[in-house]
Design a protein around this motif. Structure first.
Motif, mmCIF file in Angstrom:
data_model
loop_
_atom_site.group_PDB
_atom_site.id
_atom_site.type_symbol
_atom_site.label_atom_id
_atom_site.label_comp_id
_atom_site.label_asym_id
_atom_site.label_seq_id
_atom_site.Cartn_x
_atom_site.Cartn_y
_atom_site.Cartn_z
ATOM 1 N N MET A 29 -7.348 -3.096 -2.450
ATOM 2 C CA MET A 29 -6.465 -4.194 -2.056
ATOM 3 C C MET A 29 -5.234 -4.214 -2.957
ATOM 4 O O MET A 29 -4.122 -4.397 -2.487
ATOM 5 C CB MET A 29 -7.201 -5.542 -2.149
ATOM 6 C CG MET A 29 -8.356 -5.670 -1.200
ATOM 7 S SD MET A 29 -7.844 -6.034 0.471
ATOM 8 C CE MET A 29 -7.333 -7.709 0.277
ATOM 9 N N SER A 30 -5.453 -4.000 -4.246
ATOM 10 C CA SER A 30 -4.349 -3.972 -5.196
ATOM 11 C C SER A 30 -3.414 -2.804 -4.899
ATOM 12 O O SER A 30 -2.194 -2.937 -4.959
ATOM 13 C CB SER A 30 -4.910 -3.864 -6.618
ATOM 14 O OG SER A 30 -3.870 -3.701 -7.537
ATOM 15 N N GLY A 31 -3.990 -1.643 -4.566
ATOM 16 C CA GLY A 31 -3.186 -0.474 -4.229
ATOM 17 C C GLY A 31 -2.345 -0.714 -2.988
ATOM 18 O O GLY A 31 -1.156 -0.381 -2.949
ATOM 19 N N VAL A 32 -2.952 -1.312 -1.965
ATOM 20 C CA VAL A 32 -2.214 -1.628 -0.734
ATOM 21 C C VAL A 32 -1.100 -2.614 -1.048
ATOM 22 O O VAL A 32 0.030 -2.448 -0.577
ATOM 23 C CB VAL A 32 -3.166 -2.173 0.360
ATOM 24 C CG1 VAL A 32 -2.384 -2.738 1.525
ATOM 25 C CG2 VAL A 32 -4.114 -1.089 0.829
ATOM 26 N N GLU A 56 -7.552 6.627 -0.813
ATOM 27 C CA GLU A 56 -6.939 5.763 -1.824
ATOM 28 C C GLU A 56 -6.161 6.559 -2.879
ATOM 29 O O GLU A 56 -6.023 6.122 -4.012
ATOM 30 C CB GLU A 56 -7.987 4.853 -2.462
ATOM 31 C CG GLU A 56 -8.639 3.928 -1.460
ATOM 32 C CD GLU A 56 -9.722 3.047 -2.030
ATOM 33 O OE1 GLU A 56 -9.905 3.044 -3.270
ATOM 34 O OE2 GLU A 56 -10.376 2.356 -1.252
ATOM 35 N N ASN A 57 -5.640 7.711 -2.481
ATOM 36 C CA ASN A 57 -4.808 8.509 -3.370
ATOM 37 C C ASN A 57 -3.381 7.990 -3.262
ATOM 38 O O ASN A 57 -2.719 8.161 -2.237
ATOM 39 C CB ASN A 57 -4.881 9.991 -2.962
ATOM 40 C CG ASN A 57 -4.056 10.875 -3.860
ATOM 41 O OD1 ASN A 57 -2.874 10.633 -4.085
ATOM 42 N ND2 ASN A 57 -4.676 11.934 -4.370
ATOM 43 N N MET A 58 -2.925 7.335 -4.296
ATOM 44 C CA MET A 58 -1.626 6.660 -4.285
ATOM 45 C C MET A 58 -0.477 7.653 -4.088
ATOM 46 O O MET A 58 0.420 7.417 -3.282
ATOM 47 C CB MET A 58 -1.446 5.882 -5.599
ATOM 48 C CG MET A 58 -0.204 5.039 -5.671
ATOM 49 S SD MET A 58 -0.192 3.615 -4.565
ATOM 50 C CE MET A 58 -1.272 2.502 -5.428
ATOM 51 N N GLU A 59 -0.496 8.770 -4.802
ATOM 52 C CA GLU A 59 0.600 9.734 -4.734
ATOM 53 C C GLU A 59 0.747 10.308 -3.318
ATOM 54 O O GLU A 59 1.844 10.377 -2.767
ATOM 55 C CB GLU A 59 0.368 10.860 -5.738
ATOM 56 C CG GLU A 59 1.527 11.835 -5.818
ATOM 57 C CD GLU A 59 1.330 12.869 -6.925
ATOM 58 O OE1 GLU A 59 2.003 13.904 -6.849
ATOM 59 O OE2 GLU A 59 0.522 12.635 -7.836
ATOM 60 N N ARG A 60 -0.370 10.725 -2.727
ATOM 61 C CA ARG A 60 -0.335 11.286 -1.373
ATOM 62 C C ARG A 60 0.133 10.233 -0.364
ATOM 63 O O ARG A 60 0.893 10.538 0.553
ATOM 64 C CB ARG A 60 -1.727 11.775 -0.985
ATOM 65 C CG ARG A 60 -1.709 13.135 -0.364
ATOM 66 C CD ARG A 60 -3.082 13.628 -0.037
ATOM 67 N NE ARG A 60 -4.131 12.843 -0.680
ATOM 68 C CZ ARG A 60 -5.398 13.177 -0.692
ATOM 69 N NH1 ARG A 60 -5.799 14.260 -0.100
ATOM 70 N NH2 ARG A 60 -6.300 12.434 -1.277
ATOM 71 N N THR A 61 -0.328 8.988 -0.541
ATOM 72 C CA THR A 61 0.059 7.913 0.379
ATOM 73 C C THR A 61 1.553 7.630 0.266
ATOM 74 O O THR A 61 2.233 7.442 1.282
ATOM 75 C CB THR A 61 -0.757 6.638 0.097
ATOM 76 O OG1 THR A 61 -2.156 6.957 0.176
ATOM 77 C CG2 THR A 61 -0.439 5.549 1.102
ATOM 78 N N ILE A 62 2.077 7.630 -0.944
ATOM 79 C CA ILE A 62 3.516 7.414 -1.140
ATOM 80 C C ILE A 62 4.302 8.529 -0.458
ATOM 81 O O ILE A 62 5.305 8.263 0.220
ATOM 82 C CB ILE A 62 3.866 7.311 -2.639
ATOM 83 C CG1 ILE A 62 3.325 6.000 -3.216
ATOM 84 C CG2 ILE A 62 5.377 7.412 -2.865
ATOM 85 C CD1 ILE A 62 3.406 5.896 -4.722
#
Length: 103
Positions: A29-32, A56-62
């Protein structure tokens, strides 16, 4: 008859897993929320879906969101001022109908 209880170490492992899962959901939730702040023009549900799909991989999602944002920007630029009418290119079907009425 008293039912046998699982050994203490098995119960502790089960409880630790539950705590980890709750922490994982909170982190997700915090990542989203972080991503929504970075990409306010993209719907929260799209961001959450991408984040989950990327494990939930932040770099790939960005990277995915930047590509999506770039694609959306290019699409908007291509729509503006088509044919000098000042209308977005979304009404192409209606223009054809108008032509048919005149014929």
């Amino acid at each position: 008859g008293v039912a046998p209880r699982a050994p203490r170490h098995a119960r502790a492992r089960h409880h630790a897993h539950g705590r980890r899962a709750r922490r994982g959901r909170a982190a997700a939730m915090s990542g989203v929320q972080t991503l929504v702040g970075m990409f306010p023009d993209i719907e929260r549900s799209v961001i959450a879906s991408l984040y989950e799909a990327n494990d939930e991989n932040m770099e790939r999602t960005i990277e995915n969101l930047l590509a999506l944002q770039k694609g959306n920007k290019a699409a908007r630029e291509n729509q503006g001022g088509v044919g000098g009418s000042g209308r977005a290119n979304g009404g192409g079907g209606r223009e054809e109908e108008d032509d048919d009425d005149c014929a």
